[in-house]
Design a protein around this motif. Structure first.
Motif, short mmCIF file in Angstrom:
data_model
loop_
_atom_site.label_atom_id
_atom_site.label_comp_id
_atom_site.label_asym_id
_atom_site.label_seq_id
_atom_site.Cartn_x
_atom_site.Cartn_y
_atom_site.Cartn_z
N VAL A 291 0.86 -1.19 0.00
CA VAL A 291 0.00 0.00 0.00
C VAL A 291 0.89 1.24 0.00
O VAL A 291 2.11 1.16 0.19
N TRP A 292 0.25 2.37 -0.19
CA TRP A 292 0.94 3.65 -0.15
C TRP A 292 0.48 4.45 1.08
O TRP A 292 -0.70 4.45 1.43
N ALA A 293 1.45 5.13 1.70
CA ALA A 293 1.15 6.13 2.73
C ALA A 293 1.40 7.49 2.08
O ALA A 293 2.55 7.88 1.86
N GLU A 294 0.32 8.21 1.77
CA GLU A 294 0.43 9.49 1.08
C GLU A 294 0.40 10.64 2.08
O GLU A 294 -0.32 10.59 3.09
N ALA A 342 3.76 13.50 -1.58
CA ALA A 342 4.81 12.50 -1.41
C ALA A 342 4.15 11.22 -0.92
O ALA A 342 3.06 11.24 -0.34
N ARG A 343 4.80 10.10 -1.18
CA ARG A 343 4.23 8.83 -0.74
C ARG A 343 5.34 7.86 -0.36
O ARG A 343 6.48 7.94 -0.83
N ILE A 344 4.96 6.92 0.49
CA ILE A 344 5.86 5.88 0.98
C ILE A 344 5.22 4.54 0.66
O ILE A 344 4.03 4.33 0.91
N THR A 345 6.00 3.63 0.09
CA THR A 345 5.51 2.29 -0.21
C THR A 345 5.71 1.41 1.01
O THR A 345 6.83 1.28 1.53
N LEU A 346 4.61 0.83 1.50
CA LEU A 346 4.65 0.01 2.70
C LEU A 346 4.32 -1.44 2.37
O LEU A 346 3.31 -1.71 1.70
N PRO A 347 5.11 -2.38 2.83
CA PRO A 347 4.70 -3.79 2.71
C PRO A 347 3.55 -4.06 3.67
O PRO A 347 3.53 -3.57 4.80
N ASN A 348 2.59 -4.85 3.22
CA ASN A 348 1.39 -5.09 4.02
C ASN A 348 0.97 -6.57 3.91
O ASN A 348 -0.13 -6.89 3.45
N PRO A 349 1.85 -7.48 4.35
CA PRO A 349 1.53 -8.91 4.17
C PRO A 349 0.35 -9.38 5.01
O PRO A 349 -0.36 -10.30 4.61
N ASP A 350 0.12 -8.75 6.17
CA ASP A 350 -0.97 -9.17 7.05
C ASP A 350 -2.24 -8.36 6.86
O ASP A 350 -3.23 -8.60 7.55
N GLY A 351 -2.22 -7.39 5.97
CA GLY A 351 -3.41 -6.58 5.73
C GLY A 351 -3.76 -5.63 6.85
O GLY A 351 -4.92 -5.21 6.97
N VAL A 352 -2.78 -5.25 7.68
CA VAL A 352 -3.04 -4.33 8.81
C VAL A 352 -3.33 -2.93 8.30
O VAL A 352 -4.21 -2.22 8.82
#
Length: 445
Positions: A291-294, A342-352
């Protein structure tokens, strides 16, 4: 001449009695002045005047009562002075003991272990200046697809449901499309013409080689074969562009809508029997494993936000954090907001991290080496917002006021109040703060 003794004059006796009364009252006034601790000018004059009055009264022969009264007063004041003098050292001792114990938080090793108190030594540390920006979790648009049928048709069946996890190539819906039927028919006709052209070409080639037919007939047959091949390829490309298969299993008008990649159906706008156009968005599928954190960055903070910079994202609704990298910083500043995206790419394997969640983004703006620092968790704020650090002393702990400088999540710079190597309470200081507040409340009451 008579031998009877002459009577003794009374005037000298009365004078002696008056003087004795004046002296007794003067001593009494002096004692009263000493007890009250006030200057004795006016009191002495009042006592002196009172003494004259009593002296005049005693001049009538009541000197014995005055002397007895003065003696009683002297004994009473002497006794009072004795008791007061004996009680003053005890009072001073009590006050000194109270001053010594005030502010001391008594605690033994067992209570320290129960309260989770851990000691550390003040020393140099790196203090990082952290930039905090508000943000929001959004879909990773690089892993999100807005599925459209690309052909007009009517939904015959819908297999996918909202929120369902789907795999790449999984059937989402089946449409009945006249456009697909025409394209498949065109392909079939082209394939038939190609088959005939191949047969004709083979025959004409053999006859030409046997010198039976003219070369012109052979060349025409070869050209027809090439055109038939082009027509078949063109029909196949048209079907591929719409996503339809070449085979017409289940009917020439059957169009199958399939998932482009693994993901979750986050939007659905299709029901059985519904007519759709070739541009209608019927499904939205997103791969939520990323996901993205914008966020929006103000112009003064842009130098601290760089592509590739590590950032920590913290949820505002619950206690959760993750680390990612800045993937994009806008090159332009908005005219209305005066900020850059600006945005940050976050890994989200658990769907949190769910899209729509508000977050706080922390980035390191700068770093500085502090000569003396303590753990940030050790700093407590007392009444008046005075910063204190608890240090161990004989019998327990005491709060020591400090002046602090820069701070981050781990370390806080100490400018005044501690010395290098000074032991202090690094963990559990809030327990000591609560104990100190409780003791202050009991002392007040």
């Amino acid at each position: 001449m008579s031998n009877t003794p002459s009577p003794t004059p009374l005037a000298p006796r009365r004078t002696v009695v008056a003087i004795a009364a004046i002296l007794a009252l003067g001593a009494l006034a002096a004692v009263l002045i000493l007890r009250s601790g006030t200057p004795g000018g006016s009191g002495a004059e009042a006592a002196h005047g009172h003494g004259h009055s009593e002296a005049a009264g005693h001049a009538d022969g009541e000197h014995h009562g005055a002397a007895a009264s003065a003696h009683a007063h002297d004994e009473a004041h002497a006794d009072g002075e004795h008791h007061e003098g004996g009680g003053a050292p005890a009072a001073r001792k009590s006050e000194a003991g109270h001053d010594e114990d005030e502010g001391l938080i008594a605690m033994d090793a067992q209570r320290m272990e129960t309260a989770g108190i851990r000691l550390a030594e003040a020393g140099p540390a790196t203090v990082r200046s952290v930039l905090q920006l508000p943000g929001e979790i959004r879909f990773n648009e690089d892993r999100t697809a807005h599925v459209v049928p690309r052909v007009a048709g009517v939904a015959e069946s819908v297999a996918a449901n909202l929120g369902q996890n789907v795999k790449k190539g999984q059937l989402l819906a089946v449409l009945s499309s006249a456009a697909v039927s025409e394209q498949r028919s065109e392909l079939l006709a082209a394939q038939k013409r190609l088959s005939l052209a191949r047969t004709t070409y083979a025959r004409e080639k053999q006859l030409w080689e046997e010198k039976v037919s003219a070369e012109q007939d052979y060349l025409q047959a070869r050209q027809a074969l090439g055109e038939a091949e082009i027509a078949v390829s063109n029909a196949q490309q048209k079907l591929a562009a719409t996503g339809a298969s070449a085979g017409g299993a289940g009917g020439l008008n059957r169009f199958e809508l399939r998932a482009p990649f693994d993901g979750v159906v986050v939007e659905k706008h299709l029901a059985v029997g519904e007519a759709v156009q070739d541009t209608t968005q019927v499904f939205t599928i997103s791969d939520l494993r990323s996901v993205w954190a914008e966020m929006r960055v103000a112009a003064p903070d842009l130098p601290a936000v760089r592509v590739g910079e590590k950032a920590t994202v913290r949820a505002t609704a619950f206690d959760s954090s993750a680390t990612g990298e800045v993937a994009y910083v806008g090159a332009l500043i908005g005219q209305d907001t005066r900020t850059a995206p600006a945005r940050i790419t976050l890994p989200n394997p658990d769907g949190v991290w769910r899209p729509g969640l508000f977050v706080n983004v922390e980035l390191t703006a700068s770093s500085r080496q502090a000569a003396l620092a303590v753990a940030t968790s050790a700093i407590q704020r007392m009444e008046g917002q005075q910063a204190v650090v608890f240090v161990p002393v004989q019998g327990g702990f005491r709060a020591r006021p400090v002046r602090v400088g820069r701070s981050d999540a781990k370390a806080t710079e100490v400018l005044e109040g501690l010395q290098p190597g000074q032991p202090y309470v690094a963990e559990g200081s809030f327990v000591l703060k609560a104990e100190l507040g409780k003791a202050s409340a009991e002392h007040t009451h």
